[in-house]
Scaffold this active site. Structure first.
Site, short mmCIF file in Angstrom:
data_model
loop_
_atom_site.label_atom_id
_atom_site.label_comp_id
_atom_site.label_asym_id
_atom_site.label_seq_id
_atom_site.Cartn_x
_atom_site.Cartn_y
_atom_site.Cartn_z
N LYS A 13 -16.50 27.82 -25.00
CA LYS A 13 -15.53 28.88 -25.32
C LYS A 13 -15.95 30.05 -24.66
CE LYS A 13 -16.29 28.64 -29.61
NZ LYS A 13 -17.26 27.84 -29.90
N ARG A 88 -12.42 30.87 -37.46
CA ARG A 88 -13.44 29.58 -37.59
C ARG A 88 -13.00 29.06 -39.17
NH1 ARG A 88 -17.68 31.52 -34.23
NH2 ARG A 88 -19.43 30.02 -34.22
N ARG A 127 -29.29 26.23 -23.34
CA ARG A 127 -28.56 27.44 -22.87
C ARG A 127 -29.33 28.59 -22.70
NH1 ARG A 127 -23.23 28.77 -26.54
NH2 ARG A 127 -24.73 29.44 -28.00
N ARG A 162 -30.85 32.55 -26.96
CA ARG A 162 -30.34 32.96 -28.32
C ARG A 162 -31.28 32.61 -29.39
NH1 ARG A 162 -23.98 32.49 -28.73
NH2 ARG A 162 -24.50 31.81 -30.83
N ARG A 173 -25.70 25.04 -37.61
CA ARG A 173 -24.23 25.59 -36.90
C ARG A 173 -23.00 24.47 -36.80
NH1 ARG A 173 -26.36 28.13 -31.87
NH2 ARG A 173 -24.26 28.72 -31.40
#
Ligand code: AMP
Length: 223
Positions: A13, A88, A127, A162, A173
């Protein structure tokens, strides 16, 4: 135009929203970025949100809604707004529909980036993100690597991982996604608003398909 990019963490996203902002003139509004900025600035709202984000669970609806609407009211609409990571939950979606409706607007598109769950964990734990929040470019050791190790291709700033992109927090998550966001996706499917795009394709293919969804077909002149 108001469009929602919806999908699991790691579905792409943020990557796609950034491209749509840079090359297609959309305004990118990411609830995760707003929350991280509030945490950095140590605002009361940021202090509250931090604890939830570190645990990998959703921040309470009222907190996110307040933060997002505050930013939305300052948004200069270019070609439109792309919501990334918001809504969400069903409650967030209802709040957004209500706020837009009060201005005679609506959610024009809901684009679902569909990625198999076994790929998400792999993507998230590999990531890296640009440390300059104004840039926010996203890289991945699995394929989308920067030209120079550890440095952002777009702005040259350092890259960082992160704090919530570790296996344990990613697990939580994803659980939050399956429990709280999947019902929302089913809701948009039931209302006929959902447009599903296979998110497990090269980045530029996904972008092309999103752009096609956002661009109304040209009318051919009738006789
Ligand atoms: P993201 O950058 O979208 O992956 O979001 C990072 C974290 O911020 C999430 O794991 C949540 O803790 C929080 N968060 C972001 N957006 C929302 C939202 N719309 N509702 C609740 N929590 C959110």
């Amino acid at each position: 135009m108001y469009a929602i990019l919806i999908g699991a963490p790691g579905a792409g996203k943020g990557t796609q929203a950034l491209i749509l902002q840079t090359t297609h003139g959309f305004f990118h509004l990411a609830s995760g970025d707003l929350l991280r900025a509030a945490v950095r600035q140590q605002t009361p709202l940021g202090r509250l949100a931090k604890e939830y984000m570190e645990r990998g669970v959703l921040v309470p609806d009222d907190v996110v809604i307040e933060l997002l609407f505050e930013r939305l009211s300052q948004t200069e609409q270019a070609r439109g707004v792309i919501f990334d990571g918001f809504p969400r939950t069903l409650e967030q979606a209802r709040a957004l529909e209500g706020a837009l409706g009060a201005q005679g607007q609506k959610i024009d598109r809901v684009i679902y980036l569909d990625v198999p769950s076994e790929i998400l964990m792999e993507r998230l734990t590999k990531r890296y993100q640009c440390s300059d929040p104004a840039c926010g470019a996203i890289y991945n050791w699995g394929g989308n690597q920067p030209r120079q190790e550890g440095l952002c291709d777009r702005c040259g700033s350092g890259l960082y991982q992160r704090m919530d992109d570790n296996a344990v927090t990613v697990g939580r998550r994803l659980e939050a996604y399956f429990q709280q966001t999947l019902p929302l996706i089913r809701h948009f499917e039931a209302t006929g608003q959902l447009c599903r795009i296979d998110g497990n394709q090269p980045i530029d293919h996904v972008t092309e398909q999103i752009v096609a969804t956002l661009t109304p077909p040209r009318r051919t002149k009738g006789r």
